[in-house]
Design a protein around this motif. Structure first.
Motif, PDB file in Angstrom:
ATOM      1  N   ALA A  96       0.823  -1.218   0.000  1.00 46.69           N
ATOM      2  CA  ALA A  96       0.000   0.000   0.000  1.00 46.69           C
ATOM      3  C   ALA A  96       0.852   1.261   0.000  1.00 46.69           C
ATOM      4  CB  ALA A  96      -0.916   0.003   1.214  1.00 46.69           C
ATOM      5  N   ARG A  97       0.386   2.255  -0.745  1.00 44.82           N
ATOM      6  CA  ARG A  97       1.025   3.563  -0.813  1.00 44.82           C
ATOM      7  C   ARG A  97      -0.060   4.635  -0.791  1.00 44.82           C
ATOM      8  NH1 ARG A  97       4.176   0.234  -4.152  1.00 44.82           N
ATOM      9  NH2 ARG A  97       6.420   0.455  -3.842  1.00 44.82           N
ATOM     10  N   GLY A  98       0.290   5.815  -0.287  1.00 50.23           N
ATOM     11  CA  GLY A  98      -0.662   6.915  -0.258  1.00 50.23           C
ATOM     12  C   GLY A  98      -0.013   8.222  -0.654  1.00 50.23           C
ATOM     13  N   CYS A  99      -0.746   9.024  -1.415  1.00 51.35           N
ATOM     14  CA  CYS A  99      -0.264  10.332  -1.881  1.00 51.35           C
ATOM     15  C   CYS A  99      -1.354  11.371  -1.655  1.00 51.35           C
ATOM     16  CB  CYS A  99       0.058  10.287  -3.375  1.00 51.35           C
ATOM     17  SG  CYS A  99       1.264   9.032  -3.849  1.00 51.35           S
ATOM     18  N   ILE A 100      -0.921  12.606  -1.425  1.00 56.29           N
ATOM     19  CA  ILE A 100      -1.852  13.727  -1.286  1.00 56.29           C
ATOM     20  C   ILE A 100      -1.278  14.887  -2.099  1.00 56.29           C
ATOM     21  CG2 ILE A 100      -3.046  15.298   0.273  1.00 56.29           C
ATOM     22  CD1 ILE A 100      -2.455  13.258   2.538  1.00 56.29           C
ATOM     23  N   THR A 101      -1.989  15.284  -3.121  1.00 56.99           N
ATOM     24  CA  THR A 101      -1.566  16.395  -3.963  1.00 56.99           C
ATOM     25  C   THR A 101      -2.626  17.487  -3.915  1.00 56.99           C
ATOM     26  OG1 THR A 101      -2.532  15.331  -5.917  1.00 56.99           O
ATOM     27  CG2 THR A 101      -0.182  14.932  -5.493  1.00 56.99           C
ATOM     28  N   SER A 102      -2.297  18.651  -4.468  1.00 58.03           N
ATOM     29  CA  SER A 102      -3.224  19.773  -4.460  1.00 58.03           C
ATOM     30  C   SER A 102      -3.427  20.262  -5.891  1.00 58.03           C
ATOM     31  CB  SER A 102      -2.685  20.902  -3.575  1.00 58.03           C
ATOM     32  OG  SER A 102      -3.604  21.962  -3.537  1.00 58.03           O
ATOM     33  N   PRO A 103      -4.478  19.794  -6.564  1.00 57.42           N
ATOM     34  CA  PRO A 103      -4.711  20.212  -7.945  1.00 57.42           C
ATOM     35  C   PRO A 103      -5.231  21.643  -8.087  1.00 57.42           C
ATOM     36  CG  PRO A 103      -6.430  18.709  -7.231  1.00 57.42           C
ATOM     37  CD  PRO A 103      -5.437  18.783  -6.120  1.00 57.42           C
ATOM     38  N   ALA A 148      -6.273  25.454  -5.437  1.00 57.14           N
ATOM     39  CA  ALA A 148      -6.172  26.076  -4.123  1.00 57.14           C
ATOM     40  C   ALA A 148      -7.165  25.462  -3.150  1.00 57.14           C
ATOM     41  CB  ALA A 148      -6.422  27.578  -4.246  1.00 57.14           C
ATOM     42  N   HIS A 149      -6.673  25.101  -1.983  1.00 54.17           N
ATOM     43  CA  HIS A 149      -7.492  24.567  -0.890  1.00 54.17           C
ATOM     44  C   HIS A 149      -8.227  23.275  -1.260  1.00 54.17           C
ATOM     45  CE1 HIS A 149      -6.400  28.431   0.560  1.00 54.17           C
ATOM     46  NE2 HIS A 149      -7.184  29.052  -0.292  1.00 54.17           N
ATOM     47  N   THR A 150      -7.676  22.555  -2.207  1.00 51.72           N
ATOM     48  CA  THR A 150      -8.249  21.292  -2.656  1.00 51.72           C
ATOM     49  C   THR A 150      -7.165  20.222  -2.614  1.00 51.72           C
ATOM     50  OG1 THR A 150      -9.770  22.456  -4.131  1.00 51.72           O
ATOM     51  CG2 THR A 150      -9.433  20.122  -4.550  1.00 51.72           C
ATOM     52  N   TYR A 151      -7.508  19.076  -2.091  1.00 48.79           N
ATOM     53  CA  TYR A 151      -6.575  17.956  -2.010  1.00 48.79           C
ATOM     54  C   TYR A 151      -7.122  16.770  -2.776  1.00 48.79           C
ATOM     55  CZ  TYR A 151      -4.494  20.522   1.839  1.00 48.79           C
ATOM     56  OH  TYR A 151      -3.893  21.480   2.599  1.00 48.79           O
ATOM     57  N   LEU A 152      -6.243  16.111  -3.511  1.00 49.07           N
ATOM     58  CA  LEU A 152      -6.554  14.829  -4.133  1.00 49.07           C
ATOM     59  C   LEU A 152      -5.819  13.778  -3.314  1.00 49.07           C
ATOM     60  CD1 LEU A 152      -7.617  12.880  -6.304  1.00 49.07           C
ATOM     61  CD2 LEU A 152      -5.570  13.433  -7.655  1.00 49.07           C
ATOM     62  N   VAL A 153      -6.576  12.912  -2.655  1.00 50.75           N
ATOM     63  CA  VAL A 153      -6.006  11.847  -1.835  1.00 50.75           C
ATOM     64  C   VAL A 153      -6.104  10.549  -2.628  1.00 50.75           C
ATOM     65  CG1 VAL A 153      -6.130  10.628   0.367  1.00 50.75           C
ATOM     66  CG2 VAL A 153      -6.794  13.043   0.246  1.00 50.75           C
ATOM     67  N   GLU A 154      -4.973   9.837  -2.719  1.00 57.16           N
ATOM     68  CA  GLU A 154      -4.918   8.587  -3.467  1.00 57.16           C
ATOM     69  C   GLU A 154      -4.330   7.486  -2.586  1.00 57.16           C
ATOM     70  OE1 GLU A 154      -3.204   9.233  -7.590  1.00 57.16           O
ATOM     71  OE2 GLU A 154      -2.738  11.145  -6.640  1.00 57.16           O
ATOM     72  N   VAL A 155      -4.971   6.333  -2.591  1.00 60.09           N
ATOM     73  CA  VAL A 155      -4.437   5.136  -1.944  1.00 60.09           C
ATOM     74  C   VAL A 155      -4.356   4.068  -3.023  1.00 60.09           C
ATOM     75  CG1 VAL A 155      -4.835   3.332  -0.210  1.00 60.09           C
ATOM     76  CG2 VAL A 155      -5.388   5.716   0.318  1.00 60.09           C
ATOM     77  N   VAL A 156      -3.173   3.474  -3.163  1.00 56.34           N
ATOM     78  CA  VAL A 156      -2.966   2.449  -4.186  1.00 56.34           C
ATOM     79  C   VAL A 156      -2.337   1.215  -3.550  1.00 56.34           C
ATOM     80  CG1 VAL A 156      -2.748   4.130  -6.056  1.00 56.34           C
ATOM     81  CG2 VAL A 156      -0.704   3.346  -4.881  1.00 56.34           C
ATOM     82  N   TRP A 157      -2.507   0.076  -4.214  1.00 53.43           N
ATOM     83  CA  TRP A 157      -1.945  -1.178  -3.733  1.00 53.43           C
ATOM     84  C   TRP A 157      -1.868  -2.164  -4.891  1.00 53.43           C
ATOM     85  CZ3 TRP A 157      -6.798   0.547  -3.055  1.00 53.43           C
ATOM     86  CH2 TRP A 157      -7.847  -0.265  -3.478  1.00 53.43           C
ATOM     87  N   GLN A 158      -1.255  -3.310  -4.627  1.00 55.70           N
ATOM     88  CA  GLN A 158      -1.112  -4.337  -5.659  1.00 55.70           C
ATOM     89  C   GLN A 158      -2.266  -5.323  -5.591  1.00 55.70           C
ATOM     90  OE1 GLN A 158       2.697  -6.247  -5.881  1.00 55.70           O
ATOM     91  NE2 GLN A 158       1.835  -8.069  -6.857  1.00 55.70           N
ATOM     92  N   GLY A 159      -2.961  -5.471  -6.704  1.00 56.06           N
ATOM     93  CA  GLY A 159      -4.010  -6.462  -6.794  1.00 56.06           C
ATOM     94  C   GLY A 159      -3.424  -7.841  -7.064  1.00 56.06           C
ATOM     95  N   MET A 208     -11.513  13.628  -3.277  1.00 57.02           N
ATOM     96  CA  MET A 208     -11.143  15.046  -3.227  1.00 57.02           C
ATOM     97  C   MET A 208     -11.586  15.590  -1.870  1.00 57.02           C
ATOM     98  SD  MET A 208      -9.716  15.763  -6.144  1.00 57.02           S
ATOM     99  CE  MET A 208      -9.802  17.491  -6.507  1.00 57.02           C
ATOM    100  N   VAL A 209     -10.735  16.424  -1.279  1.00 56.24           N
ATOM    101  CA  VAL A 209     -11.064  17.107  -0.031  1.00 56.24           C
ATOM    102  C   VAL A 209     -10.970  18.599  -0.310  1.00 56.24           C
ATOM    103  CG1 VAL A 209     -10.414  17.478   2.381  1.00 56.24           C
ATOM    104  CG2 VAL A 209     -10.100  15.218   1.340  1.00 56.24           C
ATOM    105  N   GLN A 210     -12.074  19.298  -0.127  1.00 56.60           N
ATOM    106  CA  GLN A 210     -12.128  20.742  -0.343  1.00 56.60           C
ATOM    107  C   GLN A 210     -12.179  21.429   1.017  1.00 56.60           C
ATOM    108  OE1 GLN A 210     -12.350  22.446  -3.494  1.00 56.60           O
ATOM    109  NE2 GLN A 210     -11.970  24.255  -2.237  1.00 56.60           N
TER     110      GLN A 210
END
Length: 150
Positions: A91-98, A100-111, A141-143
């Motif tokens: 499992a891996r997790g990333c948080i980026t900001s596409p 202002a004041h918005t977050y894209l949260v991603e959780v990925v893993w191997q199937g 998305m988190v606003q």
């Protein structure tokens, strides 16, 4: 069994996704910081598998939140024989900001079995699991609203 395991992993991914989204929302003051968010986790250095985040002495709420999320992505919620086993495979997790004041949260893993690859807009963990058809992903998305706006 593979389908059941994939379903279990997706459920775990959603739990971890909602966990960090709730943590960001609960700490909206620092998450709204206009000088740069302390919650950003770039897709080039995700938390979880392979993370080198130093969690020996987190001092801020975002550091504490990200350290807890990193541990959860690594499966710290459940152990067996001294090994973390309480989460998805790699499992891996990333948080980026596409925006202002918005977050894209991603959780990925191997199937366990090949499936459709995540869209190219989901960059977290790209090319980390062999074929992209092995990478699974959930996103949200988190606003963060401006509570000082008129």
């Amino acid at each position: 069994q593979q389908a059941e395991t994939d379903s279990y992993q997706r459920t775990q991914g959603l739990v971890l996704l909602r966990d960090i989204a709730a943590r960001i929302n609960a700490n909206h003051g620092q998450a709204f910081d206009t000088t740069g968010s302390p919650y950003l986790v770039p897709t080039t250095a995700p938390l979880g598998t392979g993370s080198t985040m130093d969690c020996t002495a987190p001092t801020t709420t975002p550091d504490i939140d990200l350290c807890a999320w990193d541990a959860a992505l690594k499966g710290a919620a459940e152990t067996s024989g001294g090994n973390n086993v309480g989460t998805m495979i790699a499992a891996r997790g990333c948080i980026t900001s596409p925006a202002a004041h918005t977050y894209l949260v991603e959780v990925v893993w191997q199937g366990l079995t090949p499936s459709a690859a995540p869209p190219s807009t989901v960059a977290c963990g790209a090319n980390s699991y062999g074929a992209e058809e092995q990478r699974r992903a959930v996103t949200t998305m988190v606003q963060i609203g401006d509570i000082n706006a008129p």
